[in-house]
Design a protein around this motif. Structure first.
Motif, PDB file in Angstrom:
ATOM      1  N   ASP A 529       0.992  -1.173  -0.164  1.00 49.45           N
ATOM      2  CA  ASP A 529       0.054   0.080   0.028  1.00 49.45           C
ATOM      3  C   ASP A 529       1.045   1.268  -0.017  1.00 49.45           C
ATOM      4  N   PHE A 530       1.307   1.657  -1.080  1.00 47.06           N
ATOM      5  CA  PHE A 530       2.342   2.905  -1.380  1.00 47.06           C
ATOM      6  C   PHE A 530       2.493   2.880  -2.666  1.00 47.06           C
ATOM      7  N   ASP A 531       2.915   4.065  -3.164  1.00 38.68           N
ATOM      8  CA  ASP A 531       3.196   4.488  -4.502  1.00 38.68           C
ATOM      9  C   ASP A 531       4.605   4.090  -4.867  1.00 38.68           C
ATOM     10  N   TYR A 532       4.777   3.136  -5.690  1.00 42.86           N
ATOM     11  CA  TYR A 532       6.142   2.669  -6.072  1.00 42.86           C
ATOM     12  C   TYR A 532       6.698   3.356  -7.341  1.00 42.86           C
ATOM     13  N   TYR A 533       7.563   3.630  -7.488  1.00 43.30           N
ATOM     14  CA  TYR A 533       8.486   4.095  -8.734  1.00 43.30           C
ATOM     15  C   TYR A 533       9.623   3.591  -8.798  1.00 43.30           C
ATOM     16  N   GLN A 534       9.729   2.803 -10.186  1.00 42.76           N
ATOM     17  CA  GLN A 534      10.833   1.890 -10.487  1.00 42.76           C
ATOM     18  C   GLN A 534      12.044   3.165 -11.137  1.00 42.76           C
ATOM     19  N   ALA A 535      13.182   2.625 -10.602  1.00 45.57           N
ATOM     20  CA  ALA A 535      14.447   3.621 -11.302  1.00 45.57           C
ATOM     21  C   ALA A 535      14.518   3.637 -12.559  1.00 45.57           C
ATOM     22  N   PRO A 536      14.945   4.521 -13.489  1.00 47.68           N
ATOM     23  CA  PRO A 536      15.033   4.534 -14.861  1.00 47.68           C
ATOM     24  C   PRO A 536      15.946   3.501 -15.207  1.00 47.68           C
ATOM     25  N   LEU A 537      15.755   2.826 -16.304  1.00 48.99           N
ATOM     26  CA  LEU A 537      16.541   1.747 -16.849  1.00 48.99           C
ATOM     27  C   LEU A 537      17.727   2.333 -17.582  1.00 48.99           C
ATOM     28  N   ASP A 538      17.544   3.688 -18.117  1.00 46.87           N
ATOM     29  CA  ASP A 538      18.857   4.464 -18.694  1.00 46.87           C
ATOM     30  C   ASP A 538      18.731   5.686 -18.496  1.00 46.87           C
ATOM     31  N   PRO A 539      19.591   6.626 -18.537  1.00 43.11           N
ATOM     32  CA  PRO A 539      19.597   8.138 -18.042  1.00 43.11           C
ATOM     33  C   PRO A 539      18.728   8.764 -18.915  1.00 43.11           C
ATOM     34  N   ASN A 540      18.219   8.322 -20.130  1.00 49.30           N
ATOM     35  CA  ASN A 540      17.177   8.983 -21.005  1.00 49.30           C
ATOM     36  C   ASN A 540      15.771   8.651 -20.453  1.00 49.30           C
ATOM     37  N   MET A 541      15.582   7.946 -19.474  1.00 47.71           N
ATOM     38  CA  MET A 541      14.342   7.405 -19.245  1.00 47.71           C
ATOM     39  C   MET A 541      13.873   8.163 -17.774  1.00 47.71           C
ATOM     40  N   SER A 542      12.493   8.154 -17.603  1.00 50.50           N
ATOM     41  CA  SER A 542      11.985   8.857 -16.435  1.00 50.50           C
ATOM     42  C   SER A 542      11.670   7.653 -15.504  1.00 50.50           C
ATOM     43  N   PRO A 543      11.481   7.784 -14.244  1.00 56.07           N
ATOM     44  CA  PRO A 543      10.998   6.900 -13.194  1.00 56.07           C
ATOM     45  C   PRO A 543       9.717   6.281 -13.616  1.00 56.07           C
ATOM     46  N   LYS A 544       9.534   5.024 -13.468  1.00 56.18           N
ATOM     47  CA  LYS A 544       8.252   4.427 -13.973  1.00 56.18           C
ATOM     48  C   LYS A 544       7.228   4.080 -12.835  1.00 56.18           C
ATOM     49  N   LYS A 545       6.097   4.589 -12.898  1.00 56.14           N
ATOM     50  CA  LYS A 545       5.212   4.150 -11.806  1.00 56.14           C
ATOM     51  C   LYS A 545       4.602   2.879 -11.942  1.00 56.14           C
ATOM     52  N   LEU A 546       4.805   1.831 -10.839  1.00 55.61           N
ATOM     53  CA  LEU A 546       4.440   0.446 -11.398  1.00 55.61           C
ATOM     54  C   LEU A 546       3.498   0.267  -9.704  1.00 55.61           C
ATOM     55  N   LEU A 547       3.137  -0.975  -9.582  1.00 52.33           N
ATOM     56  CA  LEU A 547       2.707  -1.439  -8.534  1.00 52.33           C
ATOM     57  C   LEU A 547       3.904  -2.612  -7.808  1.00 52.33           C
ATOM     58  N   LEU A 548       3.815  -2.503  -6.485  1.00 57.48           N
ATOM     59  CA  LEU A 548       5.095  -3.387  -5.876  1.00 57.48           C
ATOM     60  C   LEU A 548       4.148  -4.598  -5.123  1.00 57.48           C
ATOM     61  N   GLY A 549       4.523  -5.763  -5.623  1.00 56.71           N
ATOM     62  CA  GLY A 549       3.746  -6.923  -4.906  1.00 56.71           C
ATOM     63  C   GLY A 549       4.816  -7.412  -3.876  1.00 56.71           C
ATOM     64  N   LEU A 550       4.203  -7.990  -2.829  1.00 57.05           N
ATOM     65  CA  LEU A 550       5.057  -9.118  -2.154  1.00 57.05           C
ATOM     66  C   LEU A 550       4.789 -10.378  -1.967  1.00 57.05           C
ATOM     67  N   TYR A 551       5.360 -11.589  -1.945  1.00 55.26           N
ATOM     68  CA  TYR A 551       4.873 -12.994  -1.585  1.00 55.26           C
ATOM     69  C   TYR A 551       4.700 -12.909  -0.209  1.00 55.26           C
ATOM     70  N   ILE A 552       3.738 -13.716   0.057  1.00 54.04           N
ATOM     71  CA  ILE A 552       3.471 -13.946   1.303  1.00 54.04           C
ATOM     72  C   ILE A 552       4.069 -15.161   1.928  1.00 54.04           C
ATOM     73  N   SER A 553       5.231 -15.209   2.299  1.00 51.60           N
ATOM     74  CA  SER A 553       6.067 -16.286   2.931  1.00 51.60           C
ATOM     75  C   SER A 553       5.656 -16.323   4.479  1.00 51.60           C
ATOM     76  N   GLU A 554       6.288 -17.461   4.913  1.00 51.13           N
ATOM     77  CA  GLU A 554       5.916 -17.565   6.309  1.00 51.13           C
ATOM     78  C   GLU A 554       6.640 -16.563   7.318  1.00 51.13           C
TER      79      GLU A 554
END
Length: 1463
Positions: A529-554
């Motif tokens: 539950d938060f706004d996640y931004y992926q770091a740019p993959l190269d200097p010419n790109m902007s941060p990409k807004k994605l959803l971030l999920g988490l695997y529910i382990s024990e």
């Protein structure tokens, strides 16, 4: 190739079979080697020819430590010039629990034929001399190689080879069937009547594709396909598909064992160890019934024995350097096997035998394969802005990239598949594997976290079930393995996944994002539950807004059963990701220069726990939650009150004045400990069209935190119409609960808020017209969220000075983990009265402190009424729907709140009418004395404490009327033994059907536990007993209820009947003792021990516990003047104790209670009692034998049952079953108490048993005691066999009995009642001249008696129609007699090698292959004497002090002893 389901098997008569183990022919062996083996196997997949020749040599035949190697060859019968069609009219030995095969040929031997002639008709491979085989023209159609391990009675298939032109004809099934018949025959030859214990088959794992590894198998130019332990059947073409082999084996009946067989040393086979181990589903393989069908398994003891023999064979054949017990590798394998008692057997697919092979390019780097997956999957499926360039990917996976400080471990997990139908002349590309899917993920060693960056399936495979799940599960396993390799033993700390946003710009041709979310959620991912931004993959790109999920382990923590992630873990992961991007030149500037990065950090640091959300996953929550207690905004508060509160609460008495709220937010109120913390949590949404406009208030929840008692109260919940049904109400409540828990922890209450209450309208006092929502609908919503109604009448203090008190509310409480559960009732909860009282007190005092009341609460009558109501009970129940205002019954314990008038009313109105049986109801004076002030205030450990628990209800129309007594229960607590006894339970006729009986019993159990704890017994009451009428002794007419119905009710409550004759002490000096009228039951608390028998719990009580309780009960009766003599002088008391001393474990029985049996059976092997054994021997054995040498000395029995005898493998397990009459029917002690017995011996070496004595007292005739003894014997033997690894049960059960007195055959039935009884129970006379081993060295005499055998499903049969006749193979009988004589003669030190009786039996065994089982009559004249055996000089039978006699007086041999066994 045709599917196995449509293959029609050729008639088995069209083939001839040769087993080289029985008919070894070196030239035939060499032909087989040259024609099929060499052309079918790689050298590393097969043993050299000389190894096979050695295994088939005479030395190997004579070596019991080396398995029998069978090479079974199949020929077309038409290829034999001098051989007529094979006659398969055979007699087979059926496996256990399977139908018996019968001959089909009229030439089968009749029942009168000699044993040797008949036994020779067993189904064996056709025997052929080499001269009858036209070597130049005949062709070996197929072959199968398998081993038989006689030490453990198991078989193992090694190789199967089928010529190309004979494939798809069902020959594979014929070979397996013939091999199994041979293995079963081998088992029969070693005395195992049930056949082979287990038959294994090695097959190649599908984990390695055909083009990977050095052990791929191929066909030869001549068309022969080879199958080794690493494969079973070859496919057409150059490669072999293991999955096809698995399917064939599965259809034949094999299942894979869930065990890492590849860890075994397979040097003995000369093969690589990429094998799976399967087992044939014979009738012996056990199973567990489940909702999905039977689940088969192997007992670990069986698999352990097989592995040990396999390992030992490798050592004996010099394939291994160490014995199994000295080899650390074997110890590791043994640990794997012994970890589980039941090893599961798996259906298809086996092992990695799914349609795909998984390749991790991080472990097995292949640049060409990486480039292919990038071009074929990543580029077409992912936007250019969301993937790195190919160069970056190659650099990240290169050795240089692996060593980079700024790069995580980059894994690309591919699911590859080799195309089917590949042509030999195809292009090079046709041999490349198809890439069906991939999962790209990274492992950050510094933070021990992983992230799945891409999960891609080929479009045609997106509907294929299991591929995405397989990739994710394998990814999780790899990440956990990486973590453990770096010392993180618990596995990967957290596993994240990048998830696409649902957006209209996302093409459905690429992926259905919403469906993708559903798939990931099913796999175990939840959204952070938060706004996640992926770091740019190269200097010419902007941060990409994605959803971030988490695997529910024990490892993921929970709060209120909801997962969350600590903010510091997420913070470090995000910081590390962006720092790596900066260090890897993906971005040129520091992460802190990016607004998106700073926004993420601020979001994360705002909360200690980051929630994890269920579906749906969208671009983020459409609202923002603001708590005015933390972020006070006067203008927003006034807007909220005016726009939301006033329209929704038109009644001003239900709405607090705005000024009260302003005061609550002031600094003075915040610092006043007597005033609660007021939280107003608003759900705000900013319009998308104008960023400057005010936020829209979509909903709100108002709640208070009371630090004085660490409780919370939710008072208002409002959701605007536009957001109803979208989960906002639940989100507000959950946020409120979280804030309350945070408040509690900030005040030092680390477990969180003590209790969280909520006020809600009563559905009975507020109508739909008076509320904006139907109160019942509101109840349903709150119930789903987790609130439960508190069972008491709630009155809320006024909301302002001059306002009335609120009496139309219900008070509910949220089910946190702190709310206790009702004992013994699933899903029922309660609130301790102290918690509720403290909350009500603080709530009303808070109203006084905030000037809503003029006077202190203690002066208010409604407040006093609430407190008195709460103090009446310790535990306030919490109720499910519907939530009404009606009060349930109130429970009163007269031990705590004594009321003599109420006690007398209960006795007269309920007790007297419902207990009409004489001597059953205690006098009223007993109750008055037990509840007197002196008794209740004085502690005496020798006297019981009497409780009378009543269910009362007060009439609502008048406060002057007496309460109605709906039901009552009386019970006693015995401090000296920490036990309780429920003696009377009665429900008034008009109150039945309301569950009062269950409520009273549960309350009684709670009170008994509480008393135990007050006496220092922290675990609660030791045992709780209950008396109930016996259905055998009390009729329906004598009782107000059918006793059987009452038994059913008590059984459902958790009571079980104790297996002993209960005698209750007298209830008064003028009363008689109740003998046999009452049963004693015990309540199944968690303390009651049990034995797990065949997946069923058999509960029992230790005899010492029951003895102590009975003693305390009788001592209490004596001290209360109800018993005239001390208990030890009372015969009924002493008889009760003697019952209990016999057995250490007293069983608890399910329904029905009371089977009418007046006896109990004790096995002295389990509950050894030297005095009891001597009493049985003196009464029954010596009276039959006197002191003759025919009677086995008692010292032998004592020795066999001593600890040394039990541990001596040369001494059999001796069981003496004694039938003991219950004291109510049979008076006396010691031997007078024993009314029968049965003696039998179990021989683990042969898995056989011998019943030697069976006797029943004549006074107890006709009650079925003999039948009971025999059934108990069979049950015990079955358990013994399975504990030794014989999963089919006991091999054979023999019994010795005297011949009938009729020495001439008149055609009349046998007059011996003992023979008739045994015949009806399934015993049959063996057509064998049998002699008992001597029992005394002084006068070693052998007696000629009947030897009978019990007809179990494992006893084979021959013949057809009415002539079917059971028989016992010689191999079994020989092993049994040899073991019996060795054991018995070993006890007395007698050398029987030259004993003429023993030699006479051995001569019979040498001359016959089996012995028939005969019906009645059992006469000595019916035993067939072999004329050849008659040539033995009769003088050889004579020896000094040795006689051969048929006149025996043993109880089992004397027919008169069985007169009492008939039913």
């Amino acid at each position: 190739m045709s599917s196995p389901e449509f293959i029609e098997e050729q008639d088995i008569n069209e083939y001839a079979f040769v087993d080289l183990w029985d008919e070894y022919d070196i030239s035939l062996m060499e032909r087989f080697w040259k024609e099929l083996v060499i052309s079918s196997f790689h050298n590393n997949d097969i043993q050299p020819l000389n190894e096979w020749t050695k295994a088939l040599s005479k030395e190997a035949h004579d070596n019991p430590d080396i398995p029998d190697l069978h090479v079974l060859l199949a020929f077309k019968a038409s290829d034999f010039a001098a051989l007529s069609p094979v006659n398969h009219s055979t007699t087979t030995i059926p496996p256990a629990d399977s139908p018996t095969s019968s001959p089909t040929s009229s030439s089968s031997s009749s029942s009168s034929s000699s044993s040797s002639d008949t036994f020779s008709t067993f189904d064996k491979p056709t025997k052929m001399s080499s001269g009858s085989i036209p070597y130049p023209s005949s062709q070996i159609a197929a072959a199968v190689l398998f081993e038989y391990y006689s030490n453990i009675n198991c078989g193992l298939f090694l190789h199967m080879i089928i010529h190309k032109k004979y494939r798809n004809m069902g020959l594979d099934r014929m070979l397996v069937k013939k091999a199994i018949e041979i293995l079963d025959r081998n088992a029969h030859g070693h005395g195992h009547l049930a056949g082979c214990n287990a038959i294994f088959f090695e097959t190649k794992s599908a984990g390695l594709g055909p083009s990977i590894g050095s052990s791929a198998l191929s066909t030869t130019a001549g068309g022969n396909g080879g199958v080794g332990g690493s494969s079973m059947l070859s496919a057409t073409g150059a490669d072999i598909d293991p999955r096809q082999q698995h399917s064939i084996l599965f259809n034949i009946g094999f299942r894979m064992i869930d065990f890492d067989y590849t860890k075994l040393p397979l040097k003995r086979l000369g093969k690589t160890n990429n094998l799976l181990l399967t087992v044939y589903l014979s009738p012996h393989i056990p199973s567990i019934p489940t909702l999905d069908g039977d689940k088969f398994y192997l007992p670990s003891v069986l698999l352990r024995n097989f592995i040990y023999d396999l390992w030992e064979t490798s050592f004996l054949t010099e394939k291994l350097d160490m014995k199994p017990d000295e080899d650390p590798e074997y110890s590791r394998v043994l640990e794997q096997v012994e970890l589980r008692e039941k090893i599961p057997l798996l259906d298809l697919p086996w092992g990695a035998g799914k349609p795909w092979t998984l390749v991790d390019l991080y472990e097995d780097y292949d640049e060409e394969l990486l480039e292919r997956c990038y071009r074929e999957l990543m580029v077409p499926s992912v936007k250019h802005s969301e993937i790195q360039s190919l160069g970056n990917v190659l650099r990240a996976m290169s050795p240089e990239g692996n060593d980079s400080t700024y790069l995580p471990d980059v894994h690309v997990l591919l699911a590859v598949r080799w195309p089917e139908g590949k042509q030999s002349g195809g292009s090079q590309n046709s041999t490349n594997p198809v890439i069906d899917g991939l999962c790209a993920f990274e492992y950050y060693a510094e933070q021990n976290c992983g992230v799945l960056t891409h999960l891609i399936l080929q479009k045609k495979n997106r509907g294929v079930e299991g591929l995405d799940q397989l990739l994710v599960e394998s990814t999780v396993e790899i990440l956990d393995a990486n973590a453990r390799e770096r010392g993180n033993l618990a596995g990967c700390n957290a596993i994240f996944i990048n998830i696409k946003n649902p957006s209209p710009t996302v093409s459905q041709e690429i992926v259905d994002v919403c469906q993708h979310h559903i798939t990931l959620h099913k796999m175990g991912f939840k959204l952070l539950d938060f706004d996640y931004y992926q770091a740019p993959l190269d200097p010419n790109m902007s941060p990409k807004k994605l959803l971030l999920g988490l695997y529910i382990s024990e490892l993921i923590p929970l709060a209120n059963d909801r997962p969350f992630i600590p903010f510091n873990l997420l913070l470090s992961f995000v910081e590390l990701q962006w720092a790596n991007a900066f260090g890897n030149d993906q971005i040129k500037q520091s992460p802190k220069t990016y607004a998106e990065y700073l926004r993420m950090i601020e979001q994360i640091e705002l909360r200690e726990r980051i929630p994890l959300l269920d579906l749906p996953w969208d671009l983020g929550k459409p609202w923002t939650l603001v708590d005015l207690w933390e972020d006070y905004d006067k203008e927003l508060l006034e807007r909220f009150y005016k726009e939301i509160m006033i329209p929704n609460f038109p009644n001003k008495h239900e709405l607090e004045p705005l000024e009260n709220w302003r005061i609550s937010f002031s600094m003075e109120s915040r610092e006043d400990p007597n005033i609660s913390d007021l939280h107003i949590l608003l759900a705000l949404r900013w319009p998308s069209d104008s960023s400057n406009s005010q936020p829209i208030i979509e909903g709100a929840i108002i709640f208070e935190y009371f630090s004085a008692n660490n409780c919370g109260l939710l008072t208002y919940l409002i959701v605007q119409k536009t957001f109803k049904g979208k989960g906002l109400d639940r989100a507000l409540v959950e946020s409120a609960l979280e804030i309350l828990d945070q408040n509690a922890k900030s005040q030092g209450f680390l477990p969180g808020c003590n209790a969280i209450f909520l006020e809600v309208y009563s559905g009975e006092k507020v109508t739909i017209k008076q509320d904006v929502v139907d109160p019942r609908m509101r109840h349903s919503i709150y119930h789903q969220i987790g609130f439960r109604l508190i069972d008491f009448e709630y009155i809320a203090p006024p909301l302002a000075l001059g306002y009335p008190k609120l009496k139309h509310f219900l008070l509910t409480v949220y089910l946190t983990e702190h709310i206790p559960k009702m004992p013994l009732e699933e899903g029922k909860y309660y609130l301790p009265s102290s918690v509720l009282k403290n909350f009500i007190t603080v709530l009303w005092r808070n109203a006084f402190a905030t000037r809503k009341m003029k006077e202190f609460p203690t002066k208010d009558q409604d407040y006093q009424r609430i407190v008195e109501q709460i103090e009446y009970r310790d535990k306030i129940p919490l109720l499910d729907l519907p939530w009404g205002a009606s009060k349930p019954w109130t429970l009163v314990d007269l031990w705590d709140d004594y009321d003599e008038e109420l006690l007398i009313r209960f006795y007269e109105e309920l007790m007297v009418p419902n207990f009409p049986i004489k001597n059953e109801l205690e006098p009223l004076s007993n109750f008055l004395a037990a509840l007197s002030e002196e008794r209740r205030s004085t502690y005496n450990p020798h006297l019981s404490e009497l409780h009378v628990l009543l269910a009362l209800r007060w009439p609502t129309d008048s406060s002057d009327l007496q309460p109605t007594i709906g039901a009552g229960i009386t019970f006693e607590y015995y401090p000296s033994t920490n036990c309780g006894l429920l003696s009377y339970l009665v429900v008034h006729r008009i109150s039945r059907g309301q569950g009062l009986a269950g409520i009273l019993v549960e309350r009684a159990v709670v009170l008994l536990d509480r008393h135990a704890k007050t006496r220092g017994q922290l675990a609660g009451c030791n045992a709780i007993f209950l008396e109930t009428n016996s259905a055998e002794k009390v009729t329906v007419q004598q009782d107000v209820m059918d006793p059987r119905m009452r038994h059913t009710i008590y059984h459902k409550m958790g009571f079980r009947m104790i297996n002993f004759e209960y005698i209750m002490p007298p209830l008064s000096p003028e009363y008689d003792k109740l003998k046999g009228v009452l049963l004693l039951t015990a309540y199944l608390t968690p303390h009651i021990p049990y034995i797990d028998y065949n997946n069923t719990r058999q509960y029992y009580l230790p005899n010492v516990l029951l003895k102590n309780f009975i003693t305390a009960q009788w001592e209490n009766a004596y001290r209360n003047g109800r018993l005239s003599t001390v208990p030890l002088q009372d015969v009924d008391f002493t008889l009760s104790l003697e019952q209990l001393k016999i057995r250490e474990k007293i069983p608890l029985h399910d329904l029905p209670w009371g089977d009418g049996k007046d006896w109990t059976i004790v096995d002295l092997w389990e509950d050894y009692d030297e005095d009891l054994l001597d009493a049985f021997y003196n009464k029954y054995m010596i009276t039959q034998f006197g002191t003759s040498d025919e009677l086995e000395p008692i010292e032998n029995w004592h020795k066999a049952m001593s600890p040394e005898g039990r541990d001596d493998p040369n001494i059999c397990d001796l069981h003496v079953l004694l039938v003991l009459g219950l004291p109510g029917e049979h008076k006396g002690k010691g031997h007078k108490y024993i009314i029968g017995g049965l003696v039998f011996e179990y021989y683990p070496e042969t898995n056989c048993a011998l019943v030697t004595y069976l006797v029943v007292n004549q006074k107890w005739s006709g009650k079925g005691i003999g039948t009971d003894l025999i059934l108990r014997t069979i049950n015990i033997l079955d358990q013994n066999a399975k504990q030794k690894g014989h999963i089919a049960g006991c091999n054979a059960i023999f019994l010795e009995v005297m011949f009938s007195d009729q020495f001439d055959i008149t055609g009349a039935p046998d007059s011996s009642l003992s023979h008739v009884f045994l015949f009806n129970k399934g015993f049959r006379l063996l057509d064998f001249e049998y002699y008992q081993p001597p029992t005394s060295l002084k006068n070693p005499k052998s007696n000629n008696v009947c030897l009978t055998v019990l007809l179990t499903p494992r006893i084979p049969k021959r013949g057809e129609g009415s002539e079917i006749q059971p028989f016992v193979p010689t191999s079994l009988l020989r092993s049994f007699i040899t073991t019996l004589w060795e054991d018995e003669c070993g006890l007395i030190g007698y050398n029987f090698d030259d004993d003429p009786c023993y030699l006479r039996m051995m001569d019979q065994l040498d001359r016959n292959d089996f012995f028939h089982c005969l019906d009645l009559p059992w006469l000595k004249s019916r035993i067939r004497h072999d004329p050849l055996a008659a040539k033995i000089n009769q003088s050889s039978i004579y020896r000094p002090n040795i006689s051969v006699s048929g006149e025996i007086s043993s109880p089992i041999l004397n027919p008169q002893s069985f007169n009492n066994l008939l039913q």
